[in-house]
Design a protein around this motif. Structure first.
Motif, PDB file in Angstrom:
ATOM      1  N   GLU A   1      55.988  59.653 -10.195  1.00 42.64           N
ATOM      2  CA  GLU A   1      55.809  58.755 -11.190  1.00 42.64           C
ATOM      3  C   GLU A   1      55.831  57.129  -9.513  1.00 42.64           C
ATOM      4  OE1 GLU A   1      58.832  57.809 -13.918  1.00 42.64           O
ATOM      5  OE2 GLU A   1      58.736  55.425 -14.291  1.00 42.64           O
ATOM      6  N   HIS A   2      54.748  56.858 -10.217  1.00 43.23           N
ATOM      7  CA  HIS A   2      54.424  55.298  -9.389  1.00 43.23           C
ATOM      8  C   HIS A   2      54.440  54.523 -10.139  1.00 43.23           C
ATOM      9  CE1 HIS A   2      50.418  55.268 -10.408  1.00 43.23           C
ATOM     10  NE2 HIS A   2      49.684  55.122  -9.323  1.00 43.23           N
ATOM     11  N   TYR A   3      54.968  52.938  -9.778  1.00 45.65           N
ATOM     12  CA  TYR A   3      54.424  51.259 -10.353  1.00 45.65           C
ATOM     13  C   TYR A   3      52.749  51.294  -9.365  1.00 45.65           C
ATOM     14  CZ  TYR A   3      56.217  46.586 -10.875  1.00 45.65           C
ATOM     15  OH  TYR A   3      55.721  45.245 -11.588  1.00 45.65           O
TER      16      TYR A   3
ATOM     17  N   PRO B   1      56.946  52.472  -3.842  1.00 45.30           N
ATOM     18  CA  PRO B   1      57.669  52.866  -5.089  1.00 45.30           C
ATOM     19  C   PRO B   1      56.604  53.685  -5.672  1.00 45.30           C
ATOM     20  CG  PRO B   1      55.662  50.830  -5.319  1.00 45.30           C
ATOM     21  CD  PRO B   1      55.824  51.577  -4.115  1.00 45.30           C
ATOM     22  N   PHE B   2      57.423  55.110  -4.948  1.00 48.85           N
ATOM     23  CA  PHE B   2      57.075  56.713  -5.842  1.00 48.85           C
ATOM     24  C   PHE B   2      57.572  57.496  -6.160  1.00 48.85           C
ATOM     25  CE2 PHE B   2      53.442  56.552  -3.636  1.00 48.85           C
ATOM     26  CZ  PHE B   2      52.444  56.801  -3.798  1.00 48.85           C
ATOM     27  N   TRP B   3      58.361  58.046  -7.660  1.00 53.38           N
ATOM     28  CA  TRP B   3      59.870  58.468  -7.605  1.00 53.38           C
ATOM     29  C   TRP B   3      59.113  60.296  -8.347  1.00 53.38           C
ATOM     30  CZ3 TRP B   3      58.259  53.241  -9.876  1.00 53.38           C
ATOM     31  CH2 TRP B   3      58.418  52.227  -9.254  1.00 53.38           C
TER      32      TRP B   3
END
Lengths: 79, 143, 143, 79
Positions: free
Chosen positions: B53-55, B123-125
């Motif tokens: 996931e990222h933003y 910002p990576f999850w």
């Protein structure tokens, strides 16, 4: 003032949604936005935040139109 | 300087060849690059696939920003970041960082700076699908 | 572990792709690589072409040996050196070093070790053709 | 004993040849081989040498059948 609020990854699963909007009528910090947006849920330790896509601190002040984001520690790649 | 977010599989060697084809010949003596590829194991478990996931806007700004920082700090001719998001399978490239310079020290140091900054703060999850189900990697003990 | 001496132009990205195609998928999380390319300038002069002399058996042994040393010192899945000899033109790749590992620190450190050892001690001697004629680079002041 | 001797790069241009063979009838060092092979020419400073493709020192002893090489400082790549 109106603010967009976003939650990512495990945090959005815990909170139950990914996006919301909050209305604040007096000077406020990122922490205040968390409380308004989540209805006072406890913030997990290590939660990170950003104002307008830049890393911020929980006691930073927010302004009208800001986009506030909350997310867990980042975990890019695996090497 | 180029930072690209990719929703599908990319070929790191083709990306590097493409950037290099656009450089003036004979000016860069050195290119250092790093490719991070998805492993099928992590913290002792088999990993079948993962979802990154990222933003989007923040992630793009973050990657652009570390390219700018690298170009300020080292003597670079060009630099490149390519990063996957979405569903990723073992063996797929996840990230590519590269730096071109006249000399190798600048190329190596900038390339490593890009990947270290990226791993620490981009910002990576990551959610992994393992033998025992799905898990967010930031919730895994030892990671 | 592979160390190759090439008498003609090689494509570093194809060499990397070829080695990677032979690796078991999902085991290496990291590949660090370095490509040294011929510049058209050196010590203030335009360089039109160069000729790289080597000592074939010793050079091959030397390259094999630093691969073995790297594999002993770091946790590697594979490593690769490709090096040109003979007539070389500006823009041509001269050398490629690469290291594959589960983790990026090992890959970076091994890749850099290979190129630093190679530059310091591999038996290659470079003669440049510049505006003012031919010169051996070890005779050039400042190099 | 018989030895193969090789010279590389600027050194072979100075000496005037790239390969030769020398005969030595007593214990000898790499230095002795240089003198025999070049007819006593002065060795440039920084000259490197190898015995059987491994870096060696000028005072190392040589054995029958060895390949001795002399060369200037190495200059791989240009990055």
């Amino acid at each position: 003032m109106q603010l967009k609020v976003k939650f990512f990854a495990s945090l959005s699963e815990q909170i139950g949604f990914t996006d919301t909007t909050v209305d604040v009528d007096k000077p406020a910090t990122v922490s205040d936005v968390w409380n308004l947006a989540t209805g006072g849920q406890t913030m997990p330790v290590n939660t990170l935040c950003a104002i307008n896509m830049a890393y911020a601190r929980l006691d930073d002040s927010i302004s009208n139109g800001d986009e506030i984001a909350f997310f867990p520690p980042v975990t890019g790649g695996n090497a | 300087m180029t930072a690209l977010l990719r929703g599908g599989v990319f070929d790191p060697w083709q990306e590097l060849a493409r950037i290099e084809a656009g450089l003036v010949k004979g000016k860069h003596g050195a290119c250092a690059s790093f490719v991070g590829t998805m492993r099928d194991f992590n913290v002792g478990d088999n990993v079948h696939s993962m979802s990154l996931e990222h933003y989007p806007e923040m992630t793009q700004q973050f990657l652009d920003n570390i390219c700018t920082q690298a170009a300020r700090r080292w003597n670079l001719i060009d630099c490149l970041i390519v990063h996957r998001y979405g569903e990723i399978n073992p063996g797929d490239p996840i990230v590519l960082t590269a730096a071109w310079s006249a000399h190798r020290a600048d190329a190596f140091d900038a390339c490593r700076f890009l990947i270290e900054e990226l791993k620490a703060r981009a910002p990576f999850w990551k959610k992994e699908l393992t033998d025992s189900g799905e898990r967010w990697v930031h919730d895994t003990p030892g990671k």
